[in-house]
Enzyme design. Structure first.
Site, mmCIF file in Angstrom:
data_model
loop_
_atom_site.group_PDB
_atom_site.id
_atom_site.type_symbol
_atom_site.label_atom_id
_atom_site.label_comp_id
_atom_site.label_asym_id
_atom_site.label_seq_id
_atom_site.Cartn_x
_atom_site.Cartn_y
_atom_site.Cartn_z
ATOM 1 N N THR A 1 -95.244 -62.603 -18.687
ATOM 2 C CA THR A 1 -94.258 -63.640 -18.969
ATOM 3 C C THR A 1 -93.407 -63.172 -20.144
ATOM 4 O OG1 THR A 1 -95.782 -65.356 -18.230
ATOM 5 C CG2 THR A 1 -93.948 -66.051 -19.613
ATOM 6 N N LYS B 1 -90.191 -68.103 -14.058
ATOM 7 C CA LYS B 1 -91.498 -68.296 -14.691
ATOM 8 C C LYS B 1 -91.374 -69.153 -15.939
ATOM 9 C CE LYS B 1 -95.875 -67.947 -15.578
ATOM 10 N NZ LYS B 1 -96.620 -66.721 -15.834
ATOM 11 N N LYS C 1 -96.682 -68.874 -27.450
ATOM 12 C CA LYS C 1 -95.772 -67.795 -27.059
ATOM 13 C C LYS C 1 -94.732 -68.285 -26.058
ATOM 14 C CE LYS C 1 -97.357 -64.947 -23.934
ATOM 15 N NZ LYS C 1 -96.498 -65.127 -22.716
#
Length: 313
Positions: free
Chosen positions: A106, A182, A250
């Site tokens: 990701t 994503k 994150k």
């Protein structure tokens, strides 16, 4: 750890870099589908587990990539992906021209585009292919893959994609689109987990029977996939990390960066990010992301199974 062996046959050779909970399942799925799979992980014990399954092990990423038709990188973020490609013993200069690098991390779409340009300049193909589904789906070969890249990249990656995924979405002919899809998923996932944890902790504060709350909500309009999946962790008092708090520190941080660059407001994602940051700051960063419920309990005095509010000094 055994050294990298010679290719024993004519099967498609796939290298997997990163044999954690996701990567190991993906490697096993490709091997089960008949691919010749070699794995590397920074932790030797992870490689040994794959060797015990009948796979092959490599001592470095470059060793794993030598002779591979496909290299699947299953690491956490863009920085780690760059290191896999171009760091010491990286795969980029070990891969044969025409081989495909499948990036499952990701990351910011801009980072994916940059990496793709650098990889393609070497005569390789790059498939931007982040994944969703968790360790169980990885082990079953039933992931959802959100992929973008050239037709040549898709064609080269197809046997691996078919082995790893139940659904492969082809989202564009250039890297970055898969990463962007994503991040939309991660925005929703992060907000939904935060909402689920807020709700179940609020129910505890009301003195409700939490098992009954779970039964009622999962049969009602307020249910979400994340409520249904994460709240059982809270009910069991088990915060063993399947997906950690730090993952959403994150990922929602990336969402914030993307939104800021577009001058686009994401207030719900921003509020959720603050809760993940607070949980990480409270020492829960490596625990399961359902630990947000513990944070709410700590702040409110709500009683959750297996969790007691820390005593003040």
């Amino acid at each position: 750890m055994s050294p990298l062996a010679e290719n024993p046959g004519s099967a498609i050779v796939a290298a997997v870099i990163g044999l954690g909970s996701m990567g190991l399942g993906m490697a096993r799925s490709m091997k089960r589908a008949g691919l010749d799979v070699v794995g590397y992980d920074i932790t030797p014990a992870a490689v040994d587990r794959f060797i015990a399954d009948g796979g092959r092990g490599a001592a470095t990423p470059a060793d794993a990539a030598k002779g591979a038709d496909v290299v699947v990188s299953v690491v956490v973020n863009g920085a780690q992906t760059e290191a896999v490609l171009f760091g010491p013993e990286g795969v980029a200069h070990a891969m044969e021209p025409g081989a495909v690098f499948i990036s499952s991390a990701t990351m910011d779409p801009a980072v994916a585009r940059d990496l793709a340009q650098r990889v393609e300049a070497l005569g390789l193909h790059y498939l931007d292919a982040p994944i969703s589904g968790g360790a169980a789906k990885a082990a079953q070969g039933a992931l959802t893959i959100m992929a973008s890249g050239s037709r040549q990249a898709f064609d080269a990656a197809r046997p691996s994609l078919d082995a790893m995924a139940a659904k492969v979405y082809e989202l564009g002919d250039a890297a970055g689109k898969g990463a962007a899809f994503k991040m939309i998923n991660q925005l929703l996932a992060g907000v939904h987990i935060a909402a689920a944890c807020e709700a179940i902790s609020f129910a505890a504060k009301q003195g409700l029977d939490l098992d009954k709350v779970y039964e009622v909500i999962t049969a009602s309009a307020g249910n979400s996939w994340m409520f249904e999946n994460r709240v059982p962790h809270v009910l069991a008092g088990d915060y063993t990390p399947l997906s950690s708090i730090e993952i959403f520190v994150k990922d929602l941080g990336i969402v914030q960066d993307m939104a800021r660059s577009e001058r686009y407001p994401v207030p719900l994602a921003a509020a959720a990010l603050q809760m993940y940051l607070a949980a990480a700051g409270a020492g829960m960063g490596r625990d399961d992301d359902s630990s947000l419920a513990r944070l709410y309990a700590q702040l409110s005095g709500a009683e959750l199974p297996g969790f007691k509010e820390p005593q003040s000094l």
